[in-house]
Design a protein around this motif. Structure first.
Motif, PDB file in Angstrom:
ATOM      1  N   ARG A 189       0.782  -1.161   0.063  1.00 56.06           N
ATOM      2  CA  ARG A 189      -0.272  -0.001  -0.037  1.00 56.06           C
ATOM      3  C   ARG A 189       0.845   1.040  -0.055  1.00 56.06           C
ATOM      4  NH1 ARG A 189      -3.705  -0.517   4.972  1.00 56.06           N
ATOM      5  NH2 ARG A 189      -2.572   1.522   5.352  1.00 56.06           N
ATOM      6  N   ARG A 190       0.704   2.184  -0.996  1.00 56.23           N
ATOM      7  CA  ARG A 190       1.191   3.318  -0.996  1.00 56.23           C
ATOM      8  C   ARG A 190       1.696   3.979   0.419  1.00 56.23           C
ATOM      9  NH1 ARG A 190      -1.862   8.511  -2.919  1.00 56.23           N
ATOM     10  NH2 ARG A 190      -0.067   9.375  -1.680  1.00 56.23           N
ATOM     11  N   ASP A 191       0.912   4.257   1.095  1.00 54.41           N
ATOM     12  CA  ASP A 191       1.121   5.003   2.400  1.00 54.41           C
ATOM     13  C   ASP A 191       2.074   3.993   3.224  1.00 54.41           C
ATOM     14  OD1 ASP A 191      -1.011   3.102   2.906  1.00 54.41           O
ATOM     15  OD2 ASP A 191      -1.798   4.294   4.439  1.00 54.41           O
ATOM     16  N   LEU A 192       1.776   2.778   3.434  1.00 49.72           N
ATOM     17  CA  LEU A 192       2.781   1.923   4.047  1.00 49.72           C
ATOM     18  C   LEU A 192       4.191   2.006   3.341  1.00 49.72           C
ATOM     19  CD1 LEU A 192       0.398  -1.093   4.688  1.00 49.72           C
ATOM     20  CD2 LEU A 192       0.964   0.876   6.432  1.00 49.72           C
ATOM     21  N   ASP A 194       5.252   4.605   1.800  1.00 50.94           N
ATOM     22  CA  ASP A 194       6.075   5.891   2.334  1.00 50.94           C
ATOM     23  C   ASP A 194       6.780   5.768   3.598  1.00 50.94           C
ATOM     24  OD1 ASP A 194       5.746   8.929   1.745  1.00 50.94           O
ATOM     25  OD2 ASP A 194       5.255   8.508   3.973  1.00 50.94           O
ATOM     26  N   TYR A 195       5.841   5.369   4.565  1.00 49.71           N
ATOM     27  CA  TYR A 195       6.444   5.061   5.823  1.00 49.71           C
ATOM     28  C   TYR A 195       7.674   4.092   5.787  1.00 49.71           C
ATOM     29  CZ  TYR A 195       6.409   3.977  10.888  1.00 49.71           C
ATOM     30  OH  TYR A 195       6.709   4.069  12.265  1.00 49.71           O
TER      31      TYR A 195
ATOM     32  N   ARG B 399       0.469   9.736   3.723  1.00 50.75           N
ATOM     33  CA  ARG B 399       0.180   9.101   4.920  1.00 50.75           C
ATOM     34  C   ARG B 399      -1.066   9.822   5.625  1.00 50.75           C
ATOM     35  NH1 ARG B 399       5.503   9.159   8.555  1.00 50.75           N
ATOM     36  NH2 ARG B 399       6.815   8.636   6.927  1.00 50.75           N
ATOM     37  N   SER B 400      -1.975   8.979   6.462  1.00 49.80           N
ATOM     38  CA  SER B 400      -2.949   9.484   7.301  1.00 49.80           C
ATOM     39  C   SER B 400      -2.901   9.087   8.629  1.00 49.80           C
ATOM     40  CB  SER B 400      -4.374   9.331   6.573  1.00 49.80           C
ATOM     41  OG  SER B 400      -4.144   7.893   6.217  1.00 49.80           O
ATOM     42  N   GLY B 461      -7.799  -0.715   5.927  1.00 49.23           N
ATOM     43  CA  GLY B 461      -6.525   0.027   5.144  1.00 49.23           C
ATOM     44  C   GLY B 461      -7.074   1.442   4.796  1.00 49.23           C
ATOM     45  N   VAL B 463      -6.867   4.128   6.493  1.00 46.99           N
ATOM     46  CA  VAL B 463      -6.085   4.971   6.886  1.00 46.99           C
ATOM     47  C   VAL B 463      -4.554   4.242   7.456  1.00 46.99           C
ATOM     48  CG1 VAL B 463      -7.859   6.643   8.078  1.00 46.99           C
ATOM     49  CG2 VAL B 463      -7.086   4.532   9.493  1.00 46.99           C
ATOM     50  N   THR B 464      -3.432   5.056   7.381  1.00 43.79           N
ATOM     51  CA  THR B 464      -2.408   4.504   7.663  1.00 43.79           C
ATOM     52  C   THR B 464      -2.173   3.954   9.189  1.00 43.79           C
ATOM     53  OG1 THR B 464      -1.270   6.057   6.269  1.00 43.79           O
ATOM     54  CG2 THR B 464       0.097   4.703   7.243  1.00 43.79           C
ATOM     55  N   PHE B 465      -2.188   5.007  10.115  1.00 47.21           N
ATOM     56  CA  PHE B 465      -2.233   4.954  11.527  1.00 47.21           C
ATOM     57  C   PHE B 465      -3.482   5.027  12.377  1.00 47.21           C
ATOM     58  CE2 PHE B 465       2.540   5.218  10.130  1.00 47.21           C
ATOM     59  CZ  PHE B 465       2.675   3.819  10.158  1.00 47.21           C
TER      60      PHE B 465
END
Lengths: 550, 550
Positions: A189-192, A194-195, B399-400, B461, B463-465
């Motif tokens: 997943r793109r946000d993961l 990124d992190y 990220r969110s 999935g 949101v990121t965190f």
């Protein structure tokens, strides 16, 4: 530190010469173990600690993958492992990157990307699967290598992690396909992603599996057995032969002088004043093998394999060792009918493992040509042999000039090899990319009976220009001179955009998007300035950035 | 020459303020004539000769295209013409490029690319077609503008030609989509495109038609009539309304201070010490229009249009005027149900011309966000309004972070707008790009009944965190601080690669491949060094190049 690129570089090696890898074969599973010799870098300016690598390490990897395909058809899966305890691979050597010129960094990344794509090519087309066995630290380029494998298995020891620490540590990108493969191949997943790409320490254990960064983790006690089990499972469905023998890839042994590289079927001469290289591929003479058994017997002397191995080697030498030769003039000579006969044999016997390997190697070599950032002009002159697979050289060129002779004996010809057997990185044949405006045309041209003379070839759009005897000399001379006067960087960008018309694939994204951004960053003061992140890493002090976003 | 970027830049204008364009409407055909005032550049450091342009000229063009869509639904085709004799447009002003910083050049190219894509968006989705009427010199960015039109008609006067002389003259690329559109939109054969892109004088007359560079040529005597005829033909099949009225786009009139920009539905505050901008979109309150007639009556005060116009303007100001604010923290507040109600209205009435325009404008604004080279973090806190179209802001973010409140009142929600009505440049919805690993998931999430609390959103999935009260403050603070410490260039490259997972389109090729190479070239000494081609153009002496190819 002064910029000191090692040069000239030779791309030929063999397992008995490897310094950094160990190849072991156990039935259908080979294990290729990374065991980098710290003191055996291409340059004495850095030490290859923690299984970090330089171009020399990657040349051996590329050689091993190539030899497994041709020399060991009985191998159906390859475990990429480490011979060092608790270290898989720390990635590209940072001292090497720091000490390199911009051009060297770019060529290094390009070659390593091609090597990783060759691994994926073997998996996709050749029934040879790859498993990354991560026994410890797997950082940066080490993880990028793992990403090129079909499966990634990580030891779960509470410590070992995968990571892409380039952005936070060095101010550059994971530029050997890393970012692209994380989201486009593994679908992280793109946000993961990124992190993950900002975490120096990386991700380990179950989270690495949940985030799709690796396929499985095993505790140390089960790791070795699990690797063997995964490897056997990967090997099982292969359609490669159950046993050998393969063929041996012997040294090419070109004659290299200050002004030329001469092989058996390929020759390159340099004109340093004009900044051109003249590359000629010679068609074979005499009767050629026409069955898979004949080809097996001919082995590495079979023209198609020999000529393309030589071409591949010549391109790599030109890239690294002759950076100022900005235009490559491509010619062919000899019996065009012999080339077409070989093409017929290759097309007829594609299902034979060795024929398949040869065709895919021809394809990869032509991709290497597409990705060579030099201007490519094909000159189709009398007694040339631009038929079928050799005509792909003209199709790969930025332009082609065909001599329009009065008696119309100068011809080109197409074969089945132009119909999709030698696709570009974007998945299309060069004829399809050429005729995006007319999708029916490639098939009708391939179906054309017999050769094309210059007038017909120009009319069909197969060549760019067809000057006659009155115009030829001036026209080609002026074209070469004009090209040599343009900004080399503008030409690199121009060609990178025009050559890859049509769809993009993971492969073209790696070279077109990821690489272009990485090259930009490699040039920026925030990376390579006196206080840039790549410059100060591992030294006293922290990087100083110009905070303006661009 | 010192680098002196004009700043701050305002992106608001209107026809009565235009300095460089004249808009005339004649029934279904509008004519937008370029008549650049030499002395009215954004900076006094250069003169805009020969209809060359700077950012100010392009801001007016973007405004005109936007107003034609909203204010003049009766217009079905637009002729892009020149009010100057024998000159269509000489392209981007070279003195301007030379005097600009790297960041300015990059932002200039990005904005002009977005303007050209907005023209193509109007053609593809809004029944508004464009015709380039080339009455004379059409060079570089002038031809790139023509390439964005549906048809290109060139006068055949023995002199007027189209050209992309950037590489031979300036050592840079035709970077406003030129190279990509030549081969990927117009399907010019790649070898002819190569030749064309090295010809300073360009290509004219029948050859320009044969090579697909233009659609038609007419002698001077027939040119005007032919343009009118082509324009009427382009206009005929439009599904836009036969008559008006449209709605008026009045000035946004934000309050701009040293530390904030405040609009009616959007506010941005700057924290220069942390190098962050905090952007908040406020959901509407009270009853909202629920029919096309209500929306027509509300006009530019309808929340969806007003909020996204303000968001668009805020993003442009942040890009150009606040380059050091590297992270944009995105929040929403207000009544989430009001956003979802508006989404239902928009989805239900997509076929109405004004609703269509609003939805496509929301889409373009979100694309502008995707293409903004700042780190985007969405903070989903109590009383936020991340529903449907506003949740796209969180999906666009790198990220969110969603506050996991004990009483689970903090929620997000999806709507039909998340199901494909607001696609990214790559043609996929943001949910599709997010869940490349599970192609079925986006539809099932959109079908989910009701909102998601933090635990559900994290599990799904979306949101990121989702830190709870104990962790929230530290976790988001550390995330922002860590981000601010990274190399701005590495982040730009990282984000440009991770945001656009999945397929590539002509649009993503322009931003990902062409732009990345152009930015690299814009940074290279061969272009911008003391003896670089861009620096010495038009001055005494010739450029001096480092001939090494990279």
């Amino acid at each position: 530190m002064a910029h000191t690129d090692p040069s000239p570089v030779s791309f030929e090696t063999s397992p008995d010469q490897y310094r950094h890898w160990k190849l072991q074969i156990d039935g259908a599973v080979a294990t290729l173990s990374m065991d980098v010799r710290e003191d055996a870098g291409l340059s004495p300016d850095y030490r290859l600690k923690l299984n970090s690598y330089d171009l020399g390490v990657d040349i051996e990897l590329a050689d091993a993958v190539q030899r497994l395909r041709f020399e060991h058809p009985e191998v159906h899966a390859v475990v990429i492992a480490s011979a060092k305890e608790r270290i898989f691979c720390a990635g590209a050597n940072i001292m090497m990157l720091r000490a390199s010129t911009h051009a060297w960094k770019v060529n290094f990344c390009k070659f390593t990307n091609e090597t990783r794509l060759a691994i994926e090519d073997a998996s996709q087309h050749s029934g040879l699967k790859f498993l990354a066995a991560l026994n410890g630290i797997c950082a940066g380029g080490g993880y990028e290598l793992a990403l090129a494998c079909d499966e990634i298995v990580l030891v779960d020891d509470g410590n070992s992690a995968v990571s892409l620490p380039e952005a936070p540590l060095l101010g550059v990108l994971p530029g050997t396909g890393g970012l692209t493969r994380v989201v486009d191949k593994r679908h992280v997943r793109r946000d993961l992603a990124d992190y993950f790409s900002t975490l120096v320490e990386g991700v380990k254990g179950k989270r690495a599996v949940e985030w799709r960064l690796v396929d499985a983790v095993y505790p140390t006690s089960q790791f070795k057995d699990a690797i063997q089990k995964h490897a056997r499972t990967l090997a099982a469905p292969s359609d490669r032969p159950a046993g050998g023998p393969g063929i041996t890839l012997r040294p090419l042994n070109p004659t290299v002088t200050e002004s030329a590289i001469t092989y058996s079927a390929v020759s390159v001469t340099f004109n340093r004043h004009k900044r051109t290289a003249e590359l000629t591929v010679h068609a074979p003479s005499g009767p050629q093998p026409s069955t898979p058994d004949d080809i097996l017997n001919a082995g590495d002397q079979f023209w198609a394999l020999r000529a393309f191995r030589e071409l591949d080697d010549a391109l790599l030498r030109l890239r690294l060792n002759e950076p100022e030769l900005g235009t490559i003039i491509i010619r062919t000579d000899g019996e065009i009918d012999n080339v077409l006969a070989i093409d017929r044999t290759l097309a007829a016997h594609q299902s034979h493992w060795l024929v398949r390997e040869i065709v895919h190697f021809m394809k990869r070599t032509l991709k290497r040509l597409d990705l060579t950032s030099r201007s490519l002009f094909a000159f189709i002159e009398s007694r040339s042999a631009f038929g079928g697979s050799l005509f792909e050289l003209a199709l790969a060129a930025d332009r082609s000039y065909m001599f329009h002779d009065d008696d119309e004996k100068n011809v080109i010809a197409l074969s089945a090899m132009n119909g999709g057997l030698l696709p570009m990185s974007n998945g299309l044949s060069r004829l399809q990319v050429r005729f995006l405006a007319d999708p029916e045309k490639p098939a009708s041209l391939v179906a054309h009976d017999g050769p094309f003379n210059a007038a017909d070839a120009a009319e069909a759009g197969l060549v760019t220009f067809a000057p006659d005897e009155i115009d030829w000399d001036d026209e080609v001379r002026l074209a070469v001179e004009a090209r040599a006067a343009f900004s080399p960087d503008a030409l690199t960008g121009l060609e990178a955009n025009l050559r890859f018309a049509g769809p993009e694939t993971m492969e073209t994204k790696i070279f077109g998007r990821l690489t272009a951004w990485q090259n930009w960053i490699f040039q920026r003061p925030n990376a390579v300035g006196e206080k840039g992140a790549l410059k100060v890493y591992g030294q006293q002090g922290r990087p100083e950035f110009d905070w303006k976003r661009t």
